[in-house]
Write a protein that holds these residues in place. Structure first.
Motif, PDB file in Angstrom:
ATOM      1  N   TYR A   3     -10.546 -10.787   1.240  1.00 25.57           N
ATOM      2  CA  TYR A   3     -10.318  -9.635   0.661  1.00 25.57           C
ATOM      3  C   TYR A   3     -10.760  -9.898  -0.841  1.00 25.57           C
ATOM      4  O   TYR A   3     -10.783 -10.886  -1.460  1.00 25.57           O
ATOM      5  N   ASP A  82      -4.291 -11.485   7.320  1.00 24.36           N
ATOM      6  CA  ASP A  82      -4.225  -9.621   7.474  1.00 24.36           C
ATOM      7  C   ASP A  82      -3.847  -9.132   6.159  1.00 24.36           C
ATOM      8  O   ASP A  82      -3.400  -9.661   5.126  1.00 24.36           O
ATOM      9  N   LEU A  83      -3.500  -7.797   6.092  1.00 22.62           N
ATOM     10  CA  LEU A  83      -3.322  -7.081   4.919  1.00 22.62           C
ATOM     11  C   LEU A  83      -2.100  -7.628   4.221  1.00 22.62           C
ATOM     12  O   LEU A  83      -1.590  -7.571   3.229  1.00 22.62           O
ATOM     13  N   ASP A  84      -0.960  -7.779   5.074  1.00 20.25           N
ATOM     14  CA  ASP A  84       0.346  -8.002   4.575  1.00 20.25           C
ATOM     15  C   ASP A  84       0.377  -9.392   3.763  1.00 20.25           C
ATOM     16  O   ASP A  84       0.871  -9.289   2.633  1.00 20.25           O
ATOM     17  N   VAL A  85      -0.437 -10.185   4.130  1.00 25.36           N
ATOM     18  CA  VAL A  85      -0.565 -11.738   3.366  1.00 25.36           C
ATOM     19  C   VAL A  85      -1.391 -11.360   2.175  1.00 25.36           C
ATOM     20  O   VAL A  85      -0.994 -11.645   1.101  1.00 25.36           O
ATOM     21  N   LEU A  87      -1.774  -8.454   0.523  1.00 28.28           N
ATOM     22  CA  LEU A  87      -0.861  -7.708  -0.423  1.00 28.28           C
ATOM     23  C   LEU A  87       0.301  -8.532  -1.034  1.00 28.28           C
ATOM     24  O   LEU A  87       0.455  -8.559  -2.375  1.00 28.28           O
ATOM     25  N   LYS A  88       0.887  -9.431  -0.448  1.00 27.11           N
ATOM     26  CA  LYS A  88       1.665 -10.278  -1.114  1.00 27.11           C
ATOM     27  C   LYS A  88       1.195 -11.269  -2.040  1.00 27.11           C
ATOM     28  O   LYS A  88       1.629 -11.361  -3.430  1.00 27.11           O
ATOM     29  N   PRO A 105     -10.686  -4.867   1.520  1.00 26.84           N
ATOM     30  CA  PRO A 105     -11.332  -6.058   2.471  1.00 26.84           C
ATOM     31  C   PRO A 105     -12.689  -6.088   2.635  1.00 26.84           C
ATOM     32  O   PRO A 105     -13.482  -5.220   2.116  1.00 26.84           O
TER      33      PRO A 105
ATOM     34  N   ALA B 163     -10.062  -1.602   9.015  1.00 23.28           N
ATOM     35  CA  ALA B 163     -10.799  -2.313   8.101  1.00 23.28           C
ATOM     36  C   ALA B 163     -10.247  -3.209   7.288  1.00 23.28           C
ATOM     37  O   ALA B 163     -10.441  -4.533   7.192  1.00 23.28           O
ATOM     38  N   ALA B 164      -8.895  -2.730   7.030  1.00 22.78           N
ATOM     39  CA  ALA B 164      -8.223  -3.725   5.735  1.00 22.78           C
ATOM     40  C   ALA B 164      -7.227  -4.714   6.835  1.00 22.78           C
ATOM     41  O   ALA B 164      -6.567  -5.680   6.028  1.00 22.78           O
ATOM     42  N   ARG B 165      -7.294  -4.468   8.022  1.00 21.52           N
ATOM     43  CA  ARG B 165      -6.530  -5.364   8.966  1.00 21.52           C
ATOM     44  C   ARG B 165      -5.071  -5.248   8.743  1.00 21.52           C
ATOM     45  O   ARG B 165      -4.354  -6.392   8.114  1.00 21.52           O
ATOM     46  N   PRO B 167      -1.440  -5.675   9.822  1.00 19.10           N
ATOM     47  CA  PRO B 167      -1.027  -5.924  11.099  1.00 19.10           C
ATOM     48  C   PRO B 167      -0.147  -5.274  12.112  1.00 19.10           C
ATOM     49  O   PRO B 167       0.488  -4.643  11.488  1.00 19.10           O
TER      50      PRO B 167
END
Lengths: 107, 409
Positions: A3, A82-85, A87-88, A105, B163-165, B167
């Protein structure tokens, strides 16, 4: 998955020594936890040169590509599952550098 | 089975099974788009086949199996070389689901649709489509948006998730409270749009939306029985929904709480709502916003006559709410209760303090108008009614405000 975390600035001022120290500490953490790919801070937009060589004859233009109140002042490229990680990490990054960030991403 | 019964079975299956089928396929193929399209194809197949073949005994399994085949067909048709991962998933096609796993899948589906990286209106649309099974035209109509625009919104959201994965999982315990509150906010927004529908050509109450919001909140509550706010939101919706038929008169005008025919309230919904509120009180955990709002509505629905309302209890609950949510809208609602407990003069002073924060909010002007009317200040009251009518988006509410204004001496 990688990212791009873009650091957005809306002031003309450079990072303060406190902000720099916080950014360094955050970078150390990214490296220790295996998220680090690359990072950099940029000089002010007034130092930019725009090049257009689409026609085969490069045209150089002084100044930033876009005149805008908000501009890119630095970035991180991070590795996250993933996006959650992501974003944190970006939220922590925003706090440490004391600026807004955008997460995007890579394809 | 008659054609009518088959039609009913399909409608019921759609309501009960759509979210399960989409959730199961999303897990297997890791792609919301494939899951949605295959689920739609499976239901279309049911419409074709069930009238002739009869309704299968385990229709959930039939639908999931049919949808899975459709998805595999699509992936094979597209035959992309980079689909190794999906090919691998197709190999264990017939592995049975462990019991309880399906419910877990639906919860994942809800969390991904209500992800904080998506815009609020996108979360609402995606939840109604993926979990609720509403069609794109239905969602577009509900929110007065063009069908193409709504379709694009949903398509873009699915593309961003991929695209942004974002989860596909139930958030970790540390993130759960914030993520649940995002889910509940989406459901409450759907409910409110049904309960106080906006737009000049819209029915004042959209029962389809309130019913869908309640159905989905029941699901969230069933999936997370220990979450106090999920229980609180369900109780709140039930206690509001119970008054639905009494809330709009035959002539399409809003009927205020004090003037409603309380005999027309739905006793079963009220009993269920009260049960949930009592359950939360017994839990002995500090209540959140929805639980307090539910408790306020429980006080209202406990009074058989508006004169029996325990206003001191209502004000005490609003005091509790102000402590966790010091917003001007909560302060306005508190003032309405204060008017009943301490009189309109005291309430007016509180409402006047909200002027700058709520100048663009119709309920502020409606409350102001009502207090001024009760204090006999007709001229100022009329001006406030004018402003409230101008700002009101709900047809029944506007009709009520116009009558009240025209009754001023």
């Amino acid at each position: 998955m990688q990212y791009l975390v873009s650091v957005i600035d809306d002031t003309a001022r450079l990072a303060t020594p406190d902000e720099m120290a916080a950014i360094d500490a955050f970078n150390d953490r990214l490296q220790a936890e295996g998220h680090w790919v690359f990072a950099g801070g940029l000089a002010s937009p007034s130092s930019a040169t725009v090049i257009d060589n689409r026609g085969g004859r490069a045209v150089f233009t002084d100044g930033p590509f876009l005149e805008s109140k908000e501009y890119l002042i630095g970035f991180w490229v991070i590795e996250a599952p993933d996006l959650d990680v992501a974003l944190k990490l970006a939220a922590d990054g925003s706090m440490h550098c004391n600026r807004k960030v955008e997460v995007r991403p890579f394809r | 089975m008659s054609v009518l019964n088959v039609h009913e079975a399909i409608t019921r299956a759609h309501r009960e099974q759509w979210g399960r089928v989409v959730a199961a396929l999303t897990r297997r193929f890791g792609d919301l788009d494939i899951a949605e399209e295959a689920a739609a194809e499976a239901f279309a197949t049911a419409v074709d086949r069930w009238p002739g073949d009869g309704v299968p005994p385990n229709l959930g399994a039939w639908l999931t199996t049919t949808a899975t085949r459709k998805a595999i067909d699509r992936i094979r048709r597209e035959n992309k070389r980079d689909d190794k991962q999906k090919e691998a998933r197709m190999l264990y096609e017939d592995v049975p689901e462990p019991p309880g796993a399906i419910d877990d899948e639906r919860l994942r589906l809800i969390f991904i649709c209500c992800h904080p990286a998506l815009a609020m209106e996108t979360r609402v649309a995606l939840t109604l489509r993926m979990v609720g099974g509403l069609t794109v035209p239905e969602i577009a109509r509900a929110f007065l948006v063009q069908e193409t625009a709504m379709g694009q919104r949903i398509t873009r959201a699915k593309a961003k998730i991929k695209a942004a994965r974002i989860p596909y999982r139930v958030p970790s315990a540390a993130d759960l409270p914030a993520r649940v509150s995002s889910v509940l906010a989406v459901l409450f927004l759907v409910f409110n749009e049904g309960y106080l529908a906006t737009g000049p050509d819209t029915d004042p109450v959209r029962h389809d939306l309130t019913a869908e919001a309640i159905r989905l909140t029941r699901l969230v509550r069933a999936l997370m029985p220990d979450d106090g706010e999920a229980a609180g939101l369900l109780a709140l919706m039930l206690l509001i929904e119970a008054r639905r038929t009494a809330r709009v008169s035959a002539s399409g005008e809003l009927v205020t709480l004090g003037e409603q025919d309380r005999g027309a309230w739905d006793a079963a919904l009220i009993a269920e709502g009260h049960r949930l509120v009592r359950e939360r009180l017994a839990a002995g955990v500090a209540p959140g916003r929805y639980q307090i709002l539910a408790a306020i509505n429980a006080v209202h629905t406990s009074a058989h006559d508006v004169r029996d309302t325990d206003w001191s209890q209502v004000v005490a609950l609003y005091d509790q709410l102000v402590r966790i949510d010091p917003s001007p809208i909560v302060a306005l609602n508190r003032a309405v209760a204060v008017a009943e407990l301490d009189g309109p003069e005291v309430a007016l002073a509180a409402v006047n303090r909200l002027d700058s924060a709520l100048a663009g909010y119709h309920a502020y002007h409606a409350t102001l108008a009502d207090l001024l009317r009760r204090l006999g200040r007709s001229q100022k009251s009329r001006a406030a009614y004018d402003k409230a009518i101008e700002l009101a988006g709900n047809t029944a509410e506007a009709a009520y405000l116009i009558r009240r204004r025209d009754q001023l001496r």
